[in-house]
Write a protein that holds these residues in place. Structure first.
Motif, PDB file in Angstrom:
ATOM      1  N   ILE A   9       0.868  -1.183   0.000  1.00 23.24           N
ATOM      2  CA  ILE A   9       0.000   0.000   0.000  1.00 23.24           C
ATOM      3  C   ILE A   9       0.900   1.226   0.000  1.00 23.24           C
ATOM      4  O   ILE A   9       1.771   1.363   0.855  1.00 23.24           O
ATOM      5  CB  ILE A   9      -0.913   0.019   1.249  1.00 23.24           C
ATOM      6  N   GLU A  10       0.679   2.117  -0.951  1.00 23.18           N
ATOM      7  CA  GLU A  10       1.512   3.310  -1.058  1.00 23.18           C
ATOM      8  C   GLU A  10       0.638   4.543  -1.257  1.00 23.18           C
ATOM      9  O   GLU A  10      -0.182   4.594  -2.175  1.00 23.18           O
ATOM     10  CB  GLU A  10       2.497   3.181  -2.235  1.00 23.18           C
ATOM     11  N   GLY A  11       0.817   5.520  -0.374  1.00 24.36           N
ATOM     12  CA  GLY A  11       0.127   6.797  -0.516  1.00 24.36           C
ATOM     13  C   GLY A  11      -1.384   6.687  -0.562  1.00 24.36           C
ATOM     14  O   GLY A  11      -2.048   7.505  -1.223  1.00 24.36           O
ATOM     15  N   LEU A  12      -1.953   5.734   0.154  1.00 16.72           N
ATOM     16  CA  LEU A  12      -3.390   5.471   0.067  1.00 16.72           C
ATOM     17  C   LEU A  12      -4.215   6.592   0.684  1.00 16.72           C
ATOM     18  O   LEU A  12      -4.024   6.967   1.843  1.00 16.72           O
ATOM     19  CB  LEU A  12      -3.713   4.149   0.765  1.00 16.72           C
ATOM     20  N   CYS A  13      -5.145   7.099  -0.100  1.00 25.75           N
ATOM     21  CA  CYS A  13      -6.116   8.078   0.370  1.00 25.75           C
ATOM     22  C   CYS A  13      -7.514   7.524   0.132  1.00 25.75           C
ATOM     23  O   CYS A  13      -7.759   6.847  -0.869  1.00 25.75           O
ATOM     24  CB  CYS A  13      -5.970   9.410  -0.354  1.00 25.75           C
ATOM     25  N   ALA A  14      -8.425   7.801   1.055  1.00 28.79           N
ATOM     26  CA  ALA A  14      -9.799   7.336   0.911  1.00 28.79           C
ATOM     27  C   ALA A  14     -10.719   8.253   1.692  1.00 28.79           C
ATOM     28  O   ALA A  14     -10.289   8.941   2.629  1.00 28.79           O
ATOM     29  CB  ALA A  14      -9.947   5.887   1.403  1.00 28.79           C
ATOM     30  N   ALA A  15     -11.993   8.269   1.315  1.00 29.35           N
ATOM     31  CA  ALA A  15     -12.944   9.188   1.936  1.00 29.35           C
ATOM     32  C   ALA A  15     -14.319   8.551   1.982  1.00 29.35           C
ATOM     33  O   ALA A  15     -14.651   7.659   1.193  1.00 29.35           O
ATOM     34  CB  ALA A  15     -13.012  10.494   1.147  1.00 29.35           C
ATOM     35  N   TYR A  16     -15.117   9.018   2.944  1.00 30.07           N
ATOM     36  CA  TYR A  16     -16.529   8.705   2.996  1.00 30.07           C
ATOM     37  C   TYR A  16     -17.263   9.956   2.512  1.00 30.07           C
ATOM     38  O   TYR A  16     -17.387  10.939   3.251  1.00 30.07           O
ATOM     39  CB  TYR A  16     -16.960   8.355   4.419  1.00 30.07           C
ATOM     40  N   GLY A  17     -17.700   9.932   1.278  1.00 31.75           N
ATOM     41  CA  GLY A  17     -18.298  11.134   0.717  1.00 31.75           C
ATOM     42  C   GLY A  17     -17.268  12.243   0.632  1.00 31.75           C
ATOM     43  O   GLY A  17     -16.182  12.069   0.072  1.00 31.75           O
ATOM     44  N   GLU A  18     -17.576  13.383   1.231  1.00 32.05           N
ATOM     45  CA  GLU A  18     -16.647  14.510   1.219  1.00 32.05           C
ATOM     46  C   GLU A  18     -15.693  14.501   2.410  1.00 32.05           C
ATOM     47  O   GLU A  18     -14.810  15.358   2.507  1.00 32.05           O
ATOM     48  CB  GLU A  18     -17.432  15.827   1.207  1.00 32.05           C
ATOM     49  N   ALA A  19     -15.869  13.549   3.299  1.00 31.21           N
ATOM     50  CA  ALA A  19     -15.023  13.471   4.497  1.00 31.21           C
ATOM     51  C   ALA A  19     -13.825  12.554   4.231  1.00 31.21           C
ATOM     52  O   ALA A  19     -13.965  11.331   4.216  1.00 31.21           O
ATOM     53  CB  ALA A  19     -15.821  12.958   5.687  1.00 31.21           C
ATOM     54  N   GLN A  20     -12.665  13.146   4.014  1.00 30.31           N
ATOM     55  CA  GLN A  20     -11.470  12.346   3.777  1.00 30.31           C
ATOM     56  C   GLN A  20     -10.963  11.776   5.092  1.00 30.31           C
ATOM     57  O   GLN A  20     -10.894  12.470   6.108  1.00 30.31           O
ATOM     58  CB  GLN A  20     -10.371  13.187   3.120  1.00 30.31           C
ATOM     59  N   ILE A  49      -8.435  -1.192   5.946  1.00 27.99           N
ATOM     60  CA  ILE A  49      -8.846  -2.563   5.638  1.00 27.99           C
ATOM     61  C   ILE A  49      -9.963  -2.565   4.602  1.00 27.99           C
ATOM     62  O   ILE A  49      -9.957  -3.367   3.653  1.00 27.99           O
ATOM     63  CB  ILE A  49      -9.305  -3.290   6.916  1.00 27.99           C
ATOM     64  N   LYS A  50     -10.932  -1.678   4.758  1.00 26.51           N
ATOM     65  CA  LYS A  50     -12.043  -1.608   3.799  1.00 26.51           C
ATOM     66  C   LYS A  50     -11.543  -1.264   2.400  1.00 26.51           C
ATOM     67  O   LYS A  50     -12.044  -1.796   1.406  1.00 26.51           O
ATOM     68  CB  LYS A  50     -13.068  -0.575   4.268  1.00 26.51           C
ATOM     69  N   ALA A  51     -10.558  -0.380   2.318  1.00 26.40           N
ATOM     70  CA  ALA A  51     -10.006  -0.022   1.015  1.00 26.40           C
ATOM     71  C   ALA A  51      -9.294  -1.215   0.381  1.00 26.40           C
ATOM     72  O   ALA A  51      -9.414  -1.462  -0.824  1.00 26.40           O
ATOM     73  CB  ALA A  51      -9.055   1.165   1.152  1.00 26.40           C
ATOM     74  N   VAL A  52      -8.557  -1.972   1.188  1.00 26.16           N
ATOM     75  CA  VAL A  52      -7.871  -3.157   0.680  1.00 26.16           C
ATOM     76  C   VAL A  52      -8.880  -4.166   0.140  1.00 26.16           C
ATOM     77  O   VAL A  52      -8.689  -4.745  -0.942  1.00 26.16           O
ATOM     78  CB  VAL A  52      -7.006  -3.808   1.780  1.00 26.16           C
ATOM     79  N   MET A  53      -9.973  -4.361   0.862  1.00 25.49           N
ATOM     80  CA  MET A  53     -10.955  -5.386   0.495  1.00 25.49           C
ATOM     81  C   MET A  53     -11.921  -4.930  -0.592  1.00 25.49           C
ATOM     82  O   MET A  53     -12.762  -5.711  -1.028  1.00 25.49           O
ATOM     83  CB  MET A  53     -11.737  -5.812   1.737  1.00 25.49           C
ATOM     84  N   GLY A  54     -11.818  -3.686  -1.035  1.00 23.02           N
ATOM     85  CA  GLY A  54     -12.714  -3.206  -2.077  1.00 23.02           C
ATOM     86  C   GLY A  54     -14.047  -2.723  -1.567  1.00 23.02           C
ATOM     87  O   GLY A  54     -14.972  -2.486  -2.358  1.00 23.02           O
ATOM     88  N   MET A  55     -14.178  -2.564  -0.253  1.00 24.33           N
ATOM     89  CA  MET A  55     -15.423  -2.066   0.329  1.00 24.33           C
ATOM     90  C   MET A  55     -15.533  -0.548   0.224  1.00 24.33           C
ATOM     91  O   MET A  55     -16.611   0.016   0.381  1.00 24.33           O
ATOM     92  CB  MET A  55     -15.505  -2.470   1.806  1.00 24.33           C
ATOM     93  N   LEU A  56     -14.394   0.108   0.010  1.00 20.75           N
ATOM     94  CA  LEU A  56     -14.336   1.563  -0.072  1.00 20.75           C
ATOM     95  C   LEU A  56     -13.314   1.919  -1.145  1.00 20.75           C
ATOM     96  O   LEU A  56     -12.186   1.433  -1.104  1.00 20.75           O
ATOM     97  CB  LEU A  56     -13.911   2.154   1.279  1.00 20.75           C
ATOM     98  N   PRO A  57     -13.692   2.749  -2.125  1.00 21.72           N
ATOM     99  CA  PRO A  57     -12.733   3.066  -3.192  1.00 21.72           C
ATOM    100  C   PRO A  57     -11.627   3.985  -2.706  1.00 21.72           C
ATOM    101  O   PRO A  57     -11.843   4.876  -1.882  1.00 21.72           O
ATOM    102  CB  PRO A  57     -13.610   3.762  -4.241  1.00 21.72           C
ATOM    103  N   ALA A  58     -10.434   3.741  -3.213  1.00 25.86           N
ATOM    104  CA  ALA A  58      -9.314   4.637  -2.940  1.00 25.86           C
ATOM    105  C   ALA A  58      -9.456   5.867  -3.822  1.00 25.86           C
ATOM    106  O   ALA A  58      -9.834   5.765  -4.992  1.00 25.86           O
ATOM    107  CB  ALA A  58      -7.997   3.933  -3.222  1.00 25.86           C
ATOM    108  N   THR A  59      -9.159   7.033  -3.272  1.00 23.09           N
ATOM    109  CA  THR A  59      -9.202   8.267  -4.060  1.00 23.09           C
ATOM    110  C   THR A  59      -7.821   8.638  -4.589  1.00 23.09           C
ATOM    111  O   THR A  59      -7.712   9.463  -5.494  1.00 23.09           O
ATOM    112  CB  THR A  59      -9.755   9.431  -3.212  1.00 23.09           C
TER     113      THR A  59
END
Length: 234
Positions: A9-20, A49-59
């Motif tokens: 995992i490198e430089g991973l960013c993720a958000a719930y809607g507008e909340a990063q 973990i959710k980003a790794v599993m595909g439950m939440l998209p990485a931005t």
């Protein structure tokens, strides 16, 4: 040991809607390695973990498993690649029996089958025909681990595996994880027990406010134990 990470995992960013929530997480797990992911509540561990599993998209950033990009992959595709998840809160099927819970996820011709899980957790064999809702919290956690193992994963992710369990059951879960680690199964584990993690894992990653703020091996952790401990307890 190969120098190519199983999970990178490198430089991973993720958000719930507008909340990063994640602002550049860096983390890797080598084949056969156990890595801890630590941080206070709300610091981004479960989001990672959710980003790794595909439950939440990485931005932004990248997630690679065995050299293959996971970004945009559906959850079942991620699991098929060889990642087994023991989710926070267990999330077993309460209306299915122990055996039905296990059979529901069984996949592949690897070392893990129902009998192997029963050998690891004899209590599940004794409760084979009980519904998930009839199990204690500790038994449910054993079932969640067994269910993940039956996917015959190359990487096992445990999210808060000992949370809310009685001390004796926690000790049993730690002993089980140690056996899996000795069997050279790659493990990424989220937990709050700094002392247990320092003894079990090869390397450690600390998140704070969605960023990787500390990484090191167990020798490093022992040398900076008080500093890391204070970071986790502030």
């Amino acid at each position: 040991m190969t120098t190519v990470p199983l999970l990178a995992i490198e430089g991973l960013c993720a958000a719930y809607g507008e909340a990063q929530v994640l602002f550049g997480v860096d983390l890797s797990v080598m084949p056969g390695e156990a890595v801890s992911l630590m941080g206070r509540n709300g610091m981004g561990k479960s989001t990672t973990i959710k980003a790794v599993m595909g439950m939440l998209p990485a931005t932004a950033g990248s997630i690679r498993f065995a050299g293959e990009a996971l970004a945009g992959q559906r959850i079942y595709r991620v699991a098929q690649r060889g990642i087994g998840l023991v989710p926070e809160g267990r999330q077993i099927f309460s209306t299915l029996s122990v055996r039905e819970n296990l059979v529901a996820t069984a996949r592949g011709n690897g070392p893990w089958n129902v009998d192997a899980v029963y050998a690891l957790f004899p209590r599940l064999s004794e409760r084979e025909h009980h519904l998930g809702s009839q199990l204690s919290g500790g038994e449910q956690q054993m079932l969640a681990i067994g269910r993940a193992l039956l996917t015959n994963p190359r990487l096992l992710i445990l999210d808060e595996a000992t949370e809310g369990l009685a001390p004796l059951i926690r000790a049993e879960i730690w002993a089980t994880v140690r056996r899996l680690r000795e069997a050279q199964l790659a493990i990424l584990i989220v937990d709050k027990n700094l002392r247990a993690l320092s003894e079990l894992c090869d390397r450690h990653v600390v998140l704070e406010r969605g960023r990787t703020v500390w990484q090191g091996n167990s020798t490093d952790l022992q040398a900076e134990f008080e500093t890391v401990s204070s970071t986790l307890s502030v």
